[in-house]
Design a protein around this motif. Structure first.
Motif, mmCIF file in Angstrom:
data_model
loop_
_atom_site.group_PDB
_atom_site.id
_atom_site.type_symbol
_atom_site.label_atom_id
_atom_site.label_comp_id
_atom_site.label_asym_id
_atom_site.label_seq_id
_atom_site.Cartn_x
_atom_site.Cartn_y
_atom_site.Cartn_z
ATOM 1 N N GLY A 1 39.145 43.464 52.384
ATOM 2 C CA GLY A 1 40.824 42.497 52.517
ATOM 3 C C GLY A 1 41.777 43.487 52.160
ATOM 4 N N LYS A 2 42.926 42.910 52.063
ATOM 5 C CA LYS A 2 43.917 43.789 51.285
ATOM 6 C C LYS A 2 44.548 43.550 50.746
ATOM 7 N N ASP A 3 44.813 44.608 49.935
ATOM 8 C CA ASP A 3 46.247 44.345 48.640
ATOM 9 C C ASP A 3 46.646 43.603 48.724
ATOM 10 N N THR A 4 46.924 42.185 46.975
ATOM 11 C CA THR A 4 47.614 41.722 46.891
ATOM 12 C C THR A 4 48.426 41.441 45.777
ATOM 13 N N LEU A 5 50.094 41.391 45.879
ATOM 14 C CA LEU A 5 50.482 40.969 44.329
ATOM 15 C C LEU A 5 50.796 39.692 43.999
ATOM 16 N N ILE A 6 49.934 39.243 42.980
ATOM 17 C CA ILE A 6 50.649 38.213 42.303
ATOM 18 C C ILE A 6 51.365 38.615 41.386
ATOM 19 N N GLU A 7 52.425 36.987 41.394
ATOM 20 C CA GLU A 7 52.561 36.714 39.716
ATOM 21 C C GLU A 7 51.953 36.260 38.665
ATOM 22 N N GLU A 8 51.940 36.617 37.178
ATOM 23 C CA GLU A 8 51.166 36.186 36.497
ATOM 24 C C GLU A 8 51.080 34.974 36.107
ATOM 25 N N GLY A 9 49.661 34.576 35.808
ATOM 26 C CA GLY A 9 49.345 33.440 35.879
ATOM 27 C C GLY A 9 48.894 32.477 37.500
ATOM 28 N N SER A 10 49.244 33.601 38.073
ATOM 29 C CA SER A 10 48.911 33.144 39.434
ATOM 30 C C SER A 10 47.224 33.096 40.523
ATOM 31 N N THR A 11 47.020 32.500 41.519
ATOM 32 C CA THR A 11 45.670 33.185 41.874
ATOM 33 C C THR A 11 45.823 33.726 42.869
ATOM 34 N N ALA A 12 45.008 34.676 43.394
ATOM 35 C CA ALA A 12 44.455 35.358 44.839
ATOM 36 C C ALA A 12 43.578 34.753 45.118
ATOM 37 N N ALA A 13 42.784 34.814 46.658
ATOM 38 C CA ALA A 13 41.384 34.297 46.969
ATOM 39 C C ALA A 13 41.451 35.939 47.974
ATOM 40 N N LEU A 14 40.897 36.208 47.636
ATOM 41 C CA LEU A 14 39.667 37.292 48.137
ATOM 42 C C LEU A 14 38.887 37.097 49.171
ATOM 43 N N HIS A 15 39.112 37.806 50.240
ATOM 44 C CA HIS A 15 38.339 37.688 51.879
ATOM 45 C C HIS A 15 37.966 38.824 52.279
ATOM 46 N N GLY A 16 36.474 38.625 51.904
ATOM 47 C CA GLY A 16 36.025 39.319 52.043
ATOM 48 C C GLY A 16 34.937 38.793 53.638
ATOM 49 N N ILE A 17 34.675 39.912 54.134
ATOM 50 C CA ILE A 17 34.401 39.535 55.558
ATOM 51 C C ILE A 17 32.769 40.854 55.757
ATOM 52 N N VAL A 18 31.676 40.526 55.653
ATOM 53 C CA VAL A 18 30.481 40.819 56.463
ATOM 54 C C VAL A 18 29.256 40.779 57.254
ATOM 55 N N ALA A 19 28.953 41.456 58.327
ATOM 56 C CA ALA A 19 28.673 41.076 59.667
ATOM 57 C C ALA A 19 26.959 41.682 59.295
ATOM 58 N N GLY A 20 26.527 40.927 59.778
ATOM 59 C CA GLY A 20 24.298 41.213 59.447
ATOM 60 C C GLY A 20 23.683 40.546 59.743
ATOM 61 N N ASN A 21 22.324 40.703 59.333
ATOM 62 C CA ASN A 21 21.192 40.284 58.899
ATOM 63 C C ASN A 21 20.589 39.974 58.087
ATOM 64 N N LYS A 22 19.959 39.432 56.876
ATOM 65 C CA LYS A 22 19.586 39.714 55.982
ATOM 66 C C LYS A 22 20.320 40.340 54.406
ATOM 67 N N LEU A 23 21.584 40.125 54.374
ATOM 68 C CA LEU A 23 22.587 40.223 53.869
ATOM 69 C C LEU A 23 22.865 39.671 52.197
ATOM 70 N N ARG A 24 23.035 40.586 51.790
ATOM 71 C CA ARG A 24 23.635 39.937 49.855
ATOM 72 C C ARG A 24 24.572 40.314 49.630
ATOM 73 N N TYR A 25 25.625 40.044 48.617
ATOM 74 C CA TYR A 25 26.822 40.343 48.413
ATOM 75 C C TYR A 25 27.059 39.929 47.194
ATOM 76 N N PHE A 26 27.925 40.799 46.765
ATOM 77 C CA PHE A 26 29.070 39.828 45.430
ATOM 78 C C PHE A 26 29.823 40.863 45.004
#
Length: 162
Positions: A1-26
């Motif tokens: 994902g792209k780097d993000t700038l937030i103000e203190e007290g705010s939230t940001a969504a991380l946008h992971g993208i994966v492709a393939g079979n039998k994947l584990r991610y964290f």
């Protein structure tokens, strides 16, 4: 994902993208994430942090891939309204906590006649109450702090007390 700038007290969504079979991610570290085991967790960090998406393929030979996203946290700026530049080593400078998290900020201070008495691009120096090497008189001065982020400008007054 792209780097993000937030103000203190705010939230940001991380946008992971994966492709393939039998994947584990964290995501690591799991700090400030609502769920580090999903592709699109919500982050609420209080400091700058780098998150890494770890992907493990269990299809055939085990393969691991990673990618990183940086979240930069802009602190809330609380501007002091007075300082005492009298060389007693206590409050001798107009110090603005957390302004250094805004590297492009522009600070301008004016006297009551509108004359510029202090300017700084970035927060590389604290104002010492002097203008052209000479102490300014006791009084109220007007400031404008352009944070250069999201059109945020802080205006107010600061008093020199000697």
């Amino acid at each position: 994902g792209k780097d993000t700038l937030i103000e203190e007290g705010s939230t940001a969504a991380l946008h992971g993208i994966v492709a393939g079979n039998k994947l584990r991610y964290f995501w690591t570290p799991p700090n400030y994430l609502d769920n580090p085991g999903i592709l699109n967790p919500t982050a609420s960090p209080t400091e700058n942090i780098t998150y890494t998406l770890n992907v493990i393929s269990e299809d055939g030979c085990k393969k691991t891939a990673t990618d990183q996203v940086v979240i930069s946290v802009l602190k809330k700026v609380k501007v002091p309204n007075a300082f005492t530049p009298n060389s007693d080593m206590v409050n001798d400078f107009w110090e603005i906590p957390d302004l250094n998290t805004y590297p492009d900020a522009q600070i301008s201070v004016f006297n009551r006649y509108g004359q510029s008495v202090f300017k700084s691009h970035g927060y590389t120096q604290h104002w010492d109450g002097n203008f052209e090497g000479k102490p300014l008189p006791v009084g109220v001065y007007y400031y404008i702090i352009d944070l250069k982020v999201k059109n945020r400008v802080i205006k107010g007054t600061v008093t020199i007390i000697r």
